[in-house]
Design an enzyme around this catalytic site. Structure first.
Site, PDB file in Angstrom:
ATOM      1  N   LYS A   1     -24.511  -5.937  -4.651  1.00 51.48           N
ATOM      2  CA  LYS A   1     -25.206  -5.761  -3.617  1.00 51.48           C
ATOM      3  C   LYS A   1     -26.839  -6.635  -3.853  1.00 51.48           C
ATOM      4  CE  LYS A   1     -23.171  -0.665  -2.397  1.00 51.48           C
ATOM      5  NZ  LYS A   1     -23.060  -1.390  -4.049  1.00 51.48           N
TER       6      LYS A   1
ATOM      7  N   THR B   1     -19.348 -10.225 -14.527  1.00 53.78           N
ATOM      8  CA  THR B   1     -18.501 -10.082 -13.618  1.00 53.78           C
ATOM      9  C   THR B   1     -16.920 -10.067 -14.117  1.00 53.78           C
ATOM     10  OG1 THR B   1     -18.615 -12.111 -12.456  1.00 53.78           O
ATOM     11  CG2 THR B   1     -20.259 -10.169 -12.079  1.00 53.78           C
TER      12      THR B   1
ATOM     13  N   VAL C   1     -12.057 -13.628 -25.903  1.00 52.64           N
ATOM     14  CA  VAL C   1     -10.934 -13.179 -26.503  1.00 52.64           C
ATOM     15  C   VAL C   1     -11.403 -12.455 -27.313  1.00 52.64           C
ATOM     16  CG1 VAL C   1      -9.155 -14.232 -27.990  1.00 52.64           C
ATOM     17  CG2 VAL C   1      -9.761 -16.006 -25.842  1.00 52.64           C
TER      18      VAL C   1
ATOM     19  N   ASP D   1      -2.433 -12.091 -18.592  1.00 48.53           N
ATOM     20  CA  ASP D   1      -3.743 -12.450 -19.312  1.00 48.53           C
ATOM     21  C   ASP D   1      -3.975 -12.837 -20.460  1.00 48.53           C
ATOM     22  OD1 ASP D   1      -6.398 -10.757 -19.304  1.00 48.53           O
ATOM     23  OD2 ASP D   1      -5.691  -9.821 -20.736  1.00 48.53           O
TER      24      ASP D   1
ATOM     25  N   LYS E   1      -5.763 -15.962 -22.660  1.00 50.80           N
ATOM     26  CA  LYS E   1      -6.318 -16.422 -24.009  1.00 50.80           C
ATOM     27  C   LYS E   1      -5.239 -16.854 -24.743  1.00 50.80           C
ATOM     28  CE  LYS E   1      -7.558 -11.547 -23.328  1.00 50.80           C
ATOM     29  NZ  LYS E   1      -7.446 -10.460 -23.916  1.00 50.80           N
TER      30      LYS E   1
END
Ligand code: ASP
Ligand code: MG
Length: 821
Positions: free
Chosen positions: A511, A559, A613, A682, A686
């Site tokens: 924000k 993020t 990782v 995912d 890695k």
């Protein structure tokens, strides 16, 4: 015998209050039994004002009268406030009569419109005369034996008005006589002014009161000359630009000369010469803080630990270059070039010629650059026509930065550090100059980089106490918030043991954003960020980082945003390092990943993502260390997902697979939709990153992913549907599990890299394998290499969680700091 000369500058006598303070300092010297003379300049700003009113009058404007009244009024106020009744009126009369004379002079200028340097010197003399006269009477009304000395009677010069040359022998005789006659009294001298042999008023150059003090000091062979000003001494850098600048306790005359030619306008350069000849120390003192030790300028090289004494700059210069084949081996070009400048009284600030002799560059003040260009083009008209040389090139908006110091002499590595500090902060060096005195290394850079360069260079050479890293943090949720907390907690430790300061300059969440170059207070960042009136806009955030142009800057992306990473190239290109747990960039297209590394390399900054990782586990660092030390990677195997690790470490006889997945969900190990984990994507990202680090230009599509889920599970529309489908498929998993158990093996979800092939699959491992004993949600990475062959190198531990991930980022920022410092 005179022991000292004390000189008080314009800002030290700029008001009644300040003058009183100076009188008190003088009295304290008397009380201590010191034998000294005093030199004062005009009240701060007076000389400028006198010059201005003269110019206004000579331009035919009556507006000079305003300035004149202000000038006179200022002195009368001081007389009224400070001088006791018995002598007040007589004093005021004197000031008024001086003002009348000045008024007449200006009137004359107004009428004749003819302002000569000679008249200007005379007009300027009123500033010093008024002040010395007043201070003398202030002291008298305090009961001090003082005597006003109009230096014009004693200091004799040639008639080079504006910057006259002193006749030392005569002056010395006059001064000796004066001091013999006034034994026991304190002489209050006018600074700056003098006169010719026939008594015409001259001045010694702007800022020349310092010089007066030095002349008197040298003539009388005093023990010390004190220059009282408004700063604590000569500073390591301009404190207005470099907040961490501090006063230099001691320096040599030569260093002082070098410093004073630059930004450090603490002392008028010619002052140093008479003192140097007689080896009289000069001490710079602060009237506002008399207790501060100040700076001692003497013959003695300071024995401080610093390699350089100061960092200085000239804020605005223009650079002219004369280039062409005609320069090579031509002996007269340089002579003609500088002759041309000399004839026009254009001063070259810095000169260089490379040994290829192809070009001569020099810098001048910007206001004379055009003129210099014209004159040189004229001088070399024939050569330009014949194309032996090119027309002069001029560049504007440049600054000179210099490191200065006696200790640099014959000491290798100093310029290396200097250029490194500039380079790592993306500051391009346009021209370099170092004289054989080795006391000064100067570079020309773009003006917009001046502040950053000064701060970075100052940091490198002086802040051995600590090194400041300027951090921009985006994403202040679980990981980001924890990171800020860790920074806050470790602040003192970092400073005391690692000599590093993490200065959080920018913060942003989805924000809002917030900036403070002085450092955001980490006790209250939440409130400050929430109440910030800057809405979050990543483009603006990046623009702000760039415009702040701070040295040693690091951007931290906490993020998982795939859009944000598009700014990475621009950020790195602005010489800002990046540390991030966000996998998006490093597991995106290979070309983008390569570009980021290339840009970082080119800019001399770091792009680091260790936490991509195994979170805080040192996986990528270890891999890089292995490769860099010449080891060869044969195989990498990893259990790289905390959720899958938990699931397969828990899964066993009597426990249905779907229930284990449920439990993992309850414990918060899986995503709300466990397929995200179970799909293996995912983990694939890695192993992709590991493969790339190991040197394989691999794309995501090339990672072979074994699908362990029944088709029904993949097709399920909702999470409950999926879970139901998974329960129906329990047999499938149980069968694999039994199969493995029979052979004494266990199931593990493994990512591997071997022979350039990356694979993600469910494997059965035997008791010899390191994964066999894995428990809980730990990650484990196994490197088999030429060196770690019989027994592989194993890294094991929690590979997820805010604390360990933030700690990983923290450690990475610190590594970036070591690299930059
Ligand atoms: N008042 C003179 C000037 O402003 C001399 C001095 O301050 O030293 O240049
Ligand atoms: Mg890691």
């Amino acid at each position: 015998m005179l022991q000292k000369v004390l000189k008080f500058g314009g800002s030290s006598v700029a008001s009644a209050e300040r003058i009183l303070h100076v009188a008190q300092i003088i009295q304290s010297y008397i009380a201590r039994g010191e034998k000294f003379a005093v030199v004062v300049s005009a009240m701060g700003g007076s000389t400028d004002r006198l010059i201005h009113m003269s110019q206004v009058a000579a331009s035919g404007s009556m507006a000079y009268e305003d300035d004149l009244h202000a000038f006179a009024g200022r002195h009368r106020v001081v007389v009224d406030e400070l001088i006791g009744s018995t002598i007040h009126d007589r004093c005021l009369e004197e000031i008024i009569s001086g003002q009348e004379e000045l008024g007449n002079l200006l009137k004359g200028l107004y009428l004749t419109r003819d302002l000569t340097t000679r008249t200007l010197d005379y007009i300027q003399s009123f500033g010093e005369r008024n002040l010395a006269f007043i201070l003398n009477h202030v002291l008298k009304s305090m009961g001090t034996e003082a005597v006003f000395v109009d230096a014009r009677k004693l200091i004799k010069t040639n008639d080079n008005y504006g910057s006259a040359k002193v006749f030392m022998e005569e002056t010395k005789e006059n001064l000796s006589r004066h001091f013999a006659e006034t034994e026991g009294q304190v002489s209050i001298f006018t600074g700056f002014i003098a006169s010719t042999r026939s008594g015409i008023t001259t001045t010694l150059g702007r800022g020349g009161s310092d010089y007066t003090a030095s002349i008197i000091g040298a003539a009388m062979d005093v023990q010390e000359i004190e220059i009282w000003t408004d700063v604590d001494g000569v500073m390591t850098a301009d404190p207005r630009i470099v907040k961490q600048a501090f006063p230099i306790p001691a320096m040599t005359y030569e260093e002082a000369l070098e410093m004073s030619h630059f930004g450090a306008r603490v002392i008028y350069p010619p002052t140093i010469i008479p003192a140097l000849e007689k080896k009289i120390p000069i001490r710079i003192k602060n009237t506002f803080r008399p207790e501060a030790p100040g700076t001692l300028i003497s013959q003695q090289a300071p024995d401080h630990m610093y390699a350089v004494t100061g960092v200085s700059s000239i804020n605005n210069v223009a650079l002219l270059s004369l280039e062409g084949s005609g320069l090579f081996g031509a002996s007269t070009i340089a002579a003609r070039l500088f002759q041309t400048l000399a004839q026009a009284s254009i001063n070259a600030i810095l000169i260089t010629q490379g040994s290829s002799e192809h070009s001569i560059c020099f810098s001048v003040a910007p206001n004379v650059a055009e003129k210099a260009r014209e004159l040189i083009n004229e001088e070399f008209e024939l050569e330009i026509k014949a194309k032996y040389v090119h027309p002069v090139r001029v560049e504007f908006d440049l600054s000179v930065i210099a490191i200065i110091g006696e200790n640099m002499k014959s000491r290798p590595g100093i310029s290396g550090r200097f250029f490194e500090a500039l380079g790592k902060n993306g500051i391009n060096v346009i021209v370099t100059a170092q004289g054989s005195s080795e006391r000064n290394i100067s570079v020309i850079i773009h003006r917009e980089d001046e502040a950053k360069a000064l701060a970075a260079v100052h940091n490198i050479f002086f802040l051995s106490d600590y090194y400041t890293l300027n951090l921009f943090v985006v994403g202040v949720g679980l990981i980001g918030g924890t990171l800020l907390q860790q920074i806050r907690n470790q602040e003192n430790w970092l400073r005391q043991t690692q000599y590093v300061k993490f200065n959080v300059v920018g913060l942003g969440n989805s924000k809002k954003m917030l900036f403070d170059p002085a450092g955001i207070d980490l006790d209250s960042w939440k409130e400050t960020l929430t109440t910030s009136d800057l809405p979050m806009d990543m483009g603006q955030f990046v623009a702000k980082m760039k415009s702040l142009n701070l040295p040693n800057a690091v951007f931290i992306d906490n993020t998982a945003d795939t859009e944000l990473v598009k700014f990475y190239p621009e950020i790195l290109n602005s010489s800002i390092s990046i540390s991030t747990p966000n996998k998006s960039a490093s597991s995106g297209r290979y070309q983008d990943y390569q570009q980021l590394r290339a840009v970082a390399n080119k800019r001399g900054v770091k792009y680091m993502y260790e936490t991509n990782v195994g979170a805080g586990l040192p996986v990528l660092t270890t891999l890089n260390d292995l490769i860099n030390s010449g080891d060869r990677i044969q195989k990498i195997e990893g259990v790289l997902s905390g959720s899958l690790s938990f699931i397969f470490n828990t899964f066993g006889p009597g426990l249905p697979f779907s229930e284990v997945v449920e439990e993992a969900g309850r414990k918060g190990f899986t995503e709300p939709d466990p397929r995200v984990d179970l799909s293996g994507k995912d983990v694939a990202r890695k192993i992709l990153i590991l493969a790339r680090e190991a040197g394989y230009p691999m794309e995501f599509e090339e990672v072979e992913i074994e699908n362990i889920l029944p088709q029904e599970c993949i097709d399920a529309e909702t999470v409950p549907d999926f879970k139901a489908a998974l329960a129906r498929g329990n047999d499938l998993f149980e069968a694999r599990q039994n199969d493995a158990a029979k052979k004494g093996k266990r199931l593990r979800f493994v990512a591997s890299l071997e022979d350039g092939k990356a694979r993600v699959s469910l494997q059965a491992v035997d008791v010899e394998h390191p994964f066999y004993h894995l428990s809980g949600s730990d990650n484990m990475i196994v490197f088999t290499t030429d060196r770690y062959h019989e027994r592989p190198l194993v890294i094991k531990g929690p590979g997820a969680g805010a604390e360990v991930t933030a700690a990983g980022v923290f450690a990475e920022i610190l590594r970036i700091g070591y690299y930059l410092s």
